[in-house]
Design a protein around this motif. Structure first.
Motif, short mmCIF file in Angstrom:
data_model
loop_
_atom_site.label_atom_id
_atom_site.label_comp_id
_atom_site.label_asym_id
_atom_site.label_seq_id
_atom_site.Cartn_x
_atom_site.Cartn_y
_atom_site.Cartn_z
N ASP A 24 0.83 -1.19 0.00
CA ASP A 24 0.00 0.00 0.00
C ASP A 24 0.88 1.26 0.00
OD1 ASP A 24 -2.38 1.54 0.23
OD2 ASP A 24 -1.97 1.79 2.36
N ARG A 25 1.81 1.29 0.94
CA ARG A 25 2.72 2.44 1.03
C ARG A 25 3.64 2.50 -0.20
NH1 ARG A 25 1.09 6.08 4.73
NH2 ARG A 25 0.63 5.11 6.71
N ARG A 26 4.03 1.34 -0.67
CA ARG A 26 4.96 1.29 -1.81
C ARG A 26 4.29 1.82 -3.08
NH1 ARG A 26 9.54 -3.10 -1.00
NH2 ARG A 26 9.63 -2.94 1.23
N THR A 27 3.02 1.50 -3.27
CA THR A 27 2.33 2.02 -4.45
C THR A 27 2.20 3.54 -4.35
OG1 THR A 27 0.20 1.61 -3.38
CG2 THR A 27 1.01 -0.08 -4.89
N GLU A 28 1.96 4.03 -3.12
CA GLU A 28 1.89 5.48 -2.91
C GLU A 28 3.24 6.13 -3.22
OE1 GLU A 28 0.81 8.71 0.62
OE2 GLU A 28 0.71 6.56 1.04
N LEU A 29 4.32 5.47 -2.79
CA LEU A 29 5.66 5.99 -3.05
C LEU A 29 5.94 6.02 -4.55
CD1 LEU A 29 8.39 6.92 -1.86
CD2 LEU A 29 9.06 4.52 -1.83
N MET A 30 5.54 4.96 -5.25
CA MET A 30 5.74 4.93 -6.70
C MET A 30 5.00 6.08 -7.39
SD MET A 30 7.85 2.59 -7.47
CE MET A 30 7.59 2.42 -9.22
N SER A 31 3.76 6.31 -6.96
CA SER A 31 2.98 7.39 -7.59
C SER A 31 3.59 8.75 -7.28
CB SER A 31 1.52 7.34 -7.13
OG SER A 31 1.45 7.62 -5.75
N LEU A 32 4.14 8.91 -6.07
CA LEU A 32 4.79 10.18 -5.72
C LEU A 32 6.06 10.39 -6.55
CD1 LEU A 32 4.39 10.14 -1.85
CD2 LEU A 32 3.36 11.76 -3.42
N ARG A 33 6.78 9.31 -6.81
CA ARG A 33 8.00 9.43 -7.61
C ARG A 33 7.66 9.79 -9.07
NH1 ARG A 33 11.48 4.88 -4.78
NH2 ARG A 33 12.49 6.22 -3.26
N VAL A 34 6.57 9.23 -9.56
CA VAL A 34 6.13 9.56 -10.92
C VAL A 34 5.75 11.04 -10.97
CG1 VAL A 34 4.29 9.20 -12.61
CG2 VAL A 34 5.39 7.24 -11.53
N ALA A 35 5.05 11.50 -9.91
CA ALA A 35 4.65 12.91 -9.86
C ALA A 35 5.88 13.81 -9.81
CB ALA A 35 3.78 13.16 -8.64
N GLN A 36 6.92 13.37 -9.13
CA GLN A 36 8.15 14.14 -9.04
C GLN A 36 8.82 14.26 -10.41
OE1 GLN A 36 11.28 12.29 -6.77
NE2 GLN A 36 12.24 14.26 -6.27
N GLN A 37 8.83 13.15 -11.16
CA GLN A 37 9.43 13.16 -12.49
C GLN A 37 8.67 14.08 -13.44
OE1 GLN A 37 12.25 11.82 -13.63
NE2 GLN A 37 12.71 11.13 -11.56
N VAL A 38 7.36 14.05 -13.30
CA VAL A 38 6.52 14.85 -14.18
C VAL A 38 6.65 16.33 -13.83
CG1 VAL A 38 4.11 15.33 -14.83
CG2 VAL A 38 4.91 12.98 -14.63
N GLY A 39 6.97 16.59 -12.55
CA GLY A 39 7.08 17.98 -12.09
C GLY A 39 5.80 18.43 -11.43
N GLY A 40 5.33 17.60 -10.51
CA GLY A 40 4.07 17.88 -9.83
C GLY A 40 4.22 18.93 -8.74
N GLN A 41 3.20 18.96 -7.86
CA GLN A 41 3.17 19.97 -6.82
C GLN A 41 4.31 19.74 -5.81
OE1 GLN A 41 -0.46 18.44 -5.59
NE2 GLN A 41 -1.71 19.59 -7.04
#
Length: 123
Positions: free
Chosen positions: A1-18
């Motif tokens: 659960d936490r790992r999927t959240e971490l993966m989505s946060l890393r994707v957001a970081q690459q994209v240049g999210g908030q």
């Protein structure tokens, strides 16, 4: 659960999210570490109970043989004077390193041997 959240946060970081979401990566990593720490400690406790009475134990299930300085200072005089069977055997057999040092074997050849003999005889 936490790992999927971490993966989505890393994707957001690459994209240049908030920036607020990007800062959350550290918190998620710490929470994953907490969960893993609890899991491993429970697993280790289970193994400790299983091998408690065994003669031979895995390395991480053995008692700590290296005392800290504070632990050594708290010992009574009797406790600090106790020797292990191995140490007693070494002292009894006069093994090097148990307060004993062997005689030095010096190789003498030719003139040095003659000089040593002359010094012994006093000539």
């Amino acid at each position: 659960d936490r790992r999927t959240e971490l993966m989505s946060l890393r994707v957001a970081q690459q994209v240049g999210g908030q920036p607020g979401r990007v800062n959350r990566i550290k918190m998620v990593r710490k929470s994953i570490a907490r969960v893993l720490t609890v899991m491993t400690s429970k697993k280790r406790a289970k193994v400790f109970r299983k091998v408690a009475k065994d003669k031979y134990k895995p390395h991480d299930c053995r008692t700590n043989r290296h005392m800290t300085k504070a632990m050594r200072q708290r010992l009574t005089r009797y406790e600090s004077s106790i020797k292990t069977k191995r140490a007693m055997r070494a002292i009894f057999n006069k093994v090097w390193g148990a307060g004993e040092r062997p005689m030095r074997h010096v190789l003498m050849t030719g003139d040095t041997m003659v000089e040593a003999l002359l010094k012994k005889t006093g000539k």
